[in-house]
Scaffold this active site. Structure first.
Site, PDB file in Angstrom:
ATOM      1  N   GLY A  11       0.779  -1.241   0.000  1.00 38.35           N
ATOM      2  CA  GLY A  11       0.000   0.000   0.000  1.00 38.35           C
ATOM      3  C   GLY A  11       0.808   1.287   0.000  1.00 38.35           C
ATOM      4  CB  SER A  12       4.328   2.227  -0.674  1.00 46.49           C
ATOM      5  OG  SER A  12       4.566   1.792  -1.982  1.00 46.49           O
ATOM      6  CG  ASN A  13       2.163   3.043  -5.793  1.00 44.50           C
ATOM      7  OD1 ASN A  13       2.606   3.995  -6.417  1.00 44.50           O
ATOM      8  ND2 ASN A  13       2.749   1.855  -5.792  1.00 44.50           N
ATOM      9  CG  MET A  88      -1.201  -8.947  -5.892  1.00 40.38           C
ATOM     10  SD  MET A  88      -0.099  -8.283  -7.185  1.00 40.38           S
ATOM     11  CE  MET A  88       0.663  -9.805  -7.753  1.00 40.38           C
ATOM     12  CG  LEU A  90      -6.642 -11.167 -14.734  1.00 42.57           C
ATOM     13  CD1 LEU A  90      -5.547 -10.131 -15.013  1.00 42.57           C
ATOM     14  CD2 LEU A  90      -6.341 -12.455 -15.493  1.00 42.57           C
ATOM     15  CG  ASN A 105      -2.209  -1.754 -13.085  1.00 40.41           C
ATOM     16  OD1 ASN A 105      -2.148  -1.748 -11.854  1.00 40.41           O
ATOM     17  ND2 ASN A 105      -1.497  -2.601 -13.814  1.00 40.41           N
ATOM     18  CG  HIS A 107       3.414  -3.241 -14.807  1.00 38.51           C
ATOM     19  ND1 HIS A 107       3.120  -4.364 -14.068  1.00 38.51           N
ATOM     20  CD2 HIS A 107       4.461  -3.564 -15.604  1.00 38.51           C
ATOM     21  CE1 HIS A 107       3.957  -5.334 -14.426  1.00 38.51           C
ATOM     22  NE2 HIS A 107       4.787  -4.874 -15.351  1.00 38.51           N
TER      23      HIS A 107
HETATM   24  C1  GRF Z   1       3.890  -1.562  -7.230  1.00 36.93           C
HETATM   25  O1  GRF Z   1       5.201  -1.908  -7.643  1.00 36.93           O
HETATM   26  C2  GRF Z   1       2.979  -1.428  -8.420  1.00 36.93           C
HETATM   27  O2  GRF Z   1       3.608  -0.890  -9.539  1.00 36.93           O
HETATM   28  C3  GRF Z   1       2.571  -2.850  -8.683  1.00 36.93           C
HETATM   29  O3  GRF Z   1       2.425  -3.400  -7.389  1.00 36.93           O
HETATM   30  C4  GRF Z   1       3.256  -2.711  -6.471  1.00 36.93           C
HETATM   31  C5  GRF Z   1       2.397  -2.202  -5.347  1.00 36.93           C
HETATM   32  O4  GRF Z   1       3.160  -1.623  -4.319  1.00 36.93           O
HETATM   33  N1  GRF Z   1       1.394  -2.922  -9.499  1.00 36.93           N
HETATM   34  P1  GRF Z   1       2.428  -0.906  -3.113  1.00 36.93           P
HETATM   35  O5  GRF Z   1       1.447  -1.904  -2.536  1.00 36.93           O
HETATM   36  O6  GRF Z   1       1.751   0.323  -3.635  1.00 36.93           O
HETATM   37  O7  GRF Z   1       3.516  -0.576  -2.133  1.00 36.93           O
END
Ligand code: GRF
Length: 191
Positions: A11-13, A88, A90, A105, A107
């Protein structure tokens, strides 16, 4: 503009987006949807006061049934955009088509290179000159769909894979914020 974030892991994003949205009254983060009991993203949501909905697919008889619950939430809350941040599961083609151009998304590769899992590791082991990140609209494929933005770093191979991975995660956060700003622009032009 109303958004929801889907995540399964760290969840860092999600956290970076929440911190940005805190100071932006035009964006309403309605909640986070997580499919993994115990995922750290749920803890972050609690600390950040973001409503979290756990949709544990195992509790439903099929993916479609779980997705129906999610789709109803999206419709009920009048969500404009779904932001996948390490989600994760699909999504089925039916789900994706229903919310066409509304699901985004992020990636960790310069798509179309290295879709799927372990992308940073694959690029690093291939000794690519640049490793990057892509935000894109979601279509029926795995990490396909129209690209919105990309960013990259020139790889210094004296650094370990772990160090490079951290650098990539940092550029991800900024790229997702930039993408959110772009979505807001699109949304405002439409209204
Ligand atoms: C990130 O590397 C994103 O690009 C990919 O999954 C990871 C999620 O990281 N889709 P976080 O959970 O946001 O830390």
């Amino acid at each position: 503009m109303k958004i929801v974030i889907f995540g399964s892991g760290n969840g860092s994003n999600f956290q970076a987006l929440v911190e940005y949205i805190k100071n932006n009254i035009e964006i309403d983060l309605v909640g986070v949807i997580c499919d993994k009991p115990g995922a750290y993203i749920l803890e972050r949501a609690k600390k950040l006061n973001v409503p979290a909905h756990l949709i544990d697919y195992k509790k439903y008889s099929s993916r479609e049934e779980a997705e129906n619950v999610i789709a109803n939430l999206i419709v009920e809350k009048g969500i404009d955009y779904v932001l996948l941040a390490g989600f994760m599961k699909l999504l089925s083609p039916q789900f994706v088509n229903r919310f066409c151009n509304q699901i985004i998304n992020i990636h960790p590769s310069l798509l179309p290179n290295y879709p799927g899992i372990n992308s940073i590791k694959k690029a690093y082991e291939n000794r690519d000159k640049y490793i990057g990140v892509t935000t894109h609209y979601v279509d029926g494929g795995i990490d396909t769909g129209k690209i919105i933005f990309q960013d990259k770093i020139k790889v210094n191979y004296k650094k370990t894979l772990d160090e490079i991975t951290k650098e990539i995660h940092n550029i991800e956060h900024n790229l997702y914020i930039k993408t959110l700003q772009k979505l807001l622009q699109i949304h405002q032009q439409r209204d």
